[in-house]
Design an enzyme around this catalytic site. Structure first.
Site, PDB file in Angstrom:
ATOM      1  N   LYS A  42     -36.051 -18.398  12.705  1.00 16.27           N
ATOM      2  CA  LYS A  42     -35.938 -17.327  12.058  1.00 16.27           C
ATOM      3  C   LYS A  42     -37.318 -16.297  11.793  1.00 16.27           C
ATOM      4  O   LYS A  42     -37.183 -15.081  12.037  1.00 16.27           O
ATOM      5  CB  LYS A  42     -35.164 -17.605  10.802  1.00 16.27           C
ATOM      6  CG  LYS A  42     -33.711 -17.948  10.926  1.00 16.27           C
ATOM      7  CD  LYS A  42     -33.278 -18.597   9.602  1.00 16.27           C
ATOM      8  CE  LYS A  42     -31.800 -18.842   9.954  1.00 16.27           C
ATOM      9  NZ  LYS A  42     -31.144 -19.988   8.917  1.00 16.27           N
ATOM     10  N   GLU A  92     -25.650 -30.607   8.335  1.00 14.33           N
ATOM     11  CA  GLU A  92     -25.043 -31.296   9.535  1.00 14.33           C
ATOM     12  C   GLU A  92     -25.223 -32.640   9.587  1.00 14.33           C
ATOM     13  O   GLU A  92     -26.286 -33.149   9.021  1.00 14.33           O
ATOM     14  CB  GLU A  92     -25.393 -30.469  10.703  1.00 14.33           C
ATOM     15  CG  GLU A  92     -25.174 -28.964  10.686  1.00 14.33           C
ATOM     16  CD  GLU A  92     -25.489 -28.328  11.877  1.00 14.33           C
ATOM     17  OE1 GLU A  92     -25.534 -28.964  13.041  1.00 14.33           O
ATOM     18  OE2 GLU A  92     -25.986 -27.231  11.840  1.00 14.33           O
ATOM     19  N   ILE A 122     -28.180 -11.108   4.040  1.00 13.58           N
ATOM     20  CA  ILE A 122     -29.282 -10.145   3.709  1.00 13.58           C
ATOM     21  C   ILE A 122     -29.826  -9.140   4.696  1.00 13.58           C
ATOM     22  O   ILE A 122     -30.103  -9.606   5.791  1.00 13.58           O
ATOM     23  CB  ILE A 122     -30.711 -11.002   3.229  1.00 13.58           C
ATOM     24  CG1 ILE A 122     -30.342 -12.182   2.375  1.00 13.58           C
ATOM     25  CG2 ILE A 122     -31.735  -9.878   2.691  1.00 13.58           C
ATOM     26  CD1 ILE A 122     -31.465 -12.774   2.033  1.00 13.58           C
TER      27      ILE A 122
HETATM   28  N1  HSE Z   1     -28.718 -23.901   8.735  1.00 14.80           N
HETATM   29  C1  HSE Z   1     -28.794 -22.791   8.386  1.00 14.80           C
HETATM   30  C2  HSE Z   1     -29.076 -22.962   6.733  1.00 14.80           C
HETATM   31  C3  HSE Z   1     -27.485 -21.819   8.350  1.00 14.80           C
HETATM   32  O1  HSE Z   1     -29.197 -23.890   6.289  1.00 14.80           O
HETATM   33  O2  HSE Z   1     -29.564 -21.840   6.286  1.00 14.80           O
HETATM   34  C4  HSE Z   1     -28.070 -20.285   8.629  1.00 14.80           C
HETATM   35  O3  HSE Z   1     -28.579 -20.081  10.018  1.00 14.80           O
END
Ligand code: HSE
Length: 428
Positions: A205, A190, A136
């Site tokens: 972010k 993860e 985006i």
């Molecule tokens: N771990 C991040 C997510 C990946 O799940 O959006 C992108 O930053």
């Protein structure tokens, strides 16, 4: 025409996407900038590793300094991740006059101001569109699209892993632990999912979005963070019954030049556009004083979406090179930061209490809300055959965080309240 030479740091998921786009769209890209674009050198962990893509072995190196210190290279594209070592590469590259494109939100959230200052000192560009919400184009939108407006609120679903988990819990009534396991199996989460599920990735972010949106230097410590690991399927069922969807929202708002930034599981009213963003998708809702409501939606991760943002940044750097204006558009936040205190931070709350089912209990509860000046939107008592206690569901009007904390503290000492089961922010 002299080709533009690019050094790539990293050839993982995003790096492969970058090579595919630069090679696959070469004709179109070079027509836009008036020069061929050549990936000259690529730093990888292991030159021998089998890859999904063919690259000339002569281009590979296991030493990132070979890329940083290569005098032929004009632009460094950093898609290797990492923070401290990567910062050292970037700073030296800038000192050598190389422009930077990075997808690294951790690096930009932690050291963005230092890196941007170094870039300005060396008349270099640093672009980082892919660091927030992958495909985006929200960073360019905040810097350029909203340059004329005053942004009052940004709400983001900026973590795909947690949105996948909450969507599945909502749609299938599944438990957090079961969906997390599935997310790991599918490769969305993860093996150590802490950074995603505890809201840290989203907070980083939001640091970047807050800095750009409010033109002040937001740091990670300014963001109050709560993740989704305590969200239960019962909480989600309540949210749905009341007409809300549970989302991990990053919320940044500005009122009278005072800002607050937070990340938390939030009950979002179903008719709000961000409530319908499901699965691994991301969205950023921006409310500008003049423009009103806007929303940007798309893939927040993945090889090709993220690489699209990276290569668009590369094109922007090369266009600036042609015009001789690199480094001139660096956004250095200029406003003095004023953070809201807990009395100034106001929002609606959902509260679920388990209480003794006897006369006078509700009176004690409503008395506490009145005492701390918390006005209520609705109070519902629900019978629950699986629970010997009464369940009381309260939704407040917009009230200060300070007042809410005082109410909850008071509740801790009220013997008729067995458990404060859940408290969530409510939006929309
Ligand atoms: N771990 C991040 C997510 C990946 O799940 O959006 C992108 O930053």
């Amino acid at each position: 025409m002299k080709p533009i030479k690019v050094g790539l740091l990293g050839l993982g998921t995003v790096g492969i996407g970058v090579v595919r786009i630069v090679e696959g769209n070469q004709e179109d890209l070079s027509s836009q900038v008036g020069s061929p674009i050549i990936i000259e050198k690529i730093a990888v962990n292991n030159c021998e590793k089998e890859r999904d893509i063919y690259v000339d072995p002569a281009k590979l190196t296991e030493n990132p300094w070979d890329v940083i210190r290569n005098p032929e290279i004009d632009v460094i594209v950093e898609v290797m991740g990492g923070v401290e070592e990567t910062k050292a590469y970037i700073l030296e590259a800038l000192e050598r006059g190389k422009h930077i494109v990075t997808a690294n939100k951790d690096l930009m959230a932690l050291y963005g101001s230092e890196i941007l200052a170094k870039a300005q000192e060396n008349q270099c560009d640093v672009f980082y569109e892919a660091s927030v919400a992958g495909g985006i184009p929200i960073i360019r939108t905040l810097i350029e699209g909203f340059s004329s407006d005053r942004i009052l609120k940004i709400m983001g679903i900026v973590n795909g892993t947690t949105n996948f988990i909450l969507t599945k819990m909502s749609k299938e009534g599944a438990s957090y632990d079961d969906v997390l396991e599935e997310a790991k199996r599918l490769g969305y989460a993860e093996s150590d999912p802490t950074s995603d599920v505890e809201g840290i990735d989203a907070a980083r972010k939001m640091t970047i979005l807050g800095t750009l949106g409010f033109r002040t230097n937001v740091e990670l410590d300014d963001v109050s963070v709560r993740g989704i690991s305590q969200v239960t399927k019962e909480d989600i069922a309540y949210a749905k019954r009341l007409g809300y969807e549970m989302k991990l929202l990053g919320i940044a708002d500005c009122e009278d030049e005072h800002i607050s930034i937070s990340v938390q599981p939030t009950m979002v009213r179903r008719n709000h556009p961000i409530a319908s963003v499901n699965g691994v998708f991301n969205a950023v809702y921006v409310y500008g004083q003049a423009v009103g409501e806007t929303m940007f939606y798309g893939a927040g991760a993945g090889s090709m979406p993220t690489a699209t943002s990276v290569v668009s940044d590369l094109i922007a750097v090369i266009k600036n090179l042609k015009l001789g204006v690199n480094g001139l558009k660096a956004i250095v936040p200029y406003k003095v930061k004023k953070l809201k205190n807990d009395k100034q931070i106001k929002y609606k709350n959902f509260i679920l209490l388990h209480v003794e089912d006897k006369a006078g209990v509700l009176a004690q509860i409503t008395q506490a809300f009145a005492q701390f000046d918390v006005s209520l939107e609705s109070v519902v008592q629900q019978p629950n055959e699986h629970n010997p206690f009464a369940e009381i569901i309260i939704v407040t009007h917009d009230v200060s965080k300070d007042s809410m904390n005082k109410v909850l503290e008071h509740f801790e000492g009220l013997s008729v309240i067995r458990t404060i089961k859940s408290v969530y922010r409510v939006e929309g």
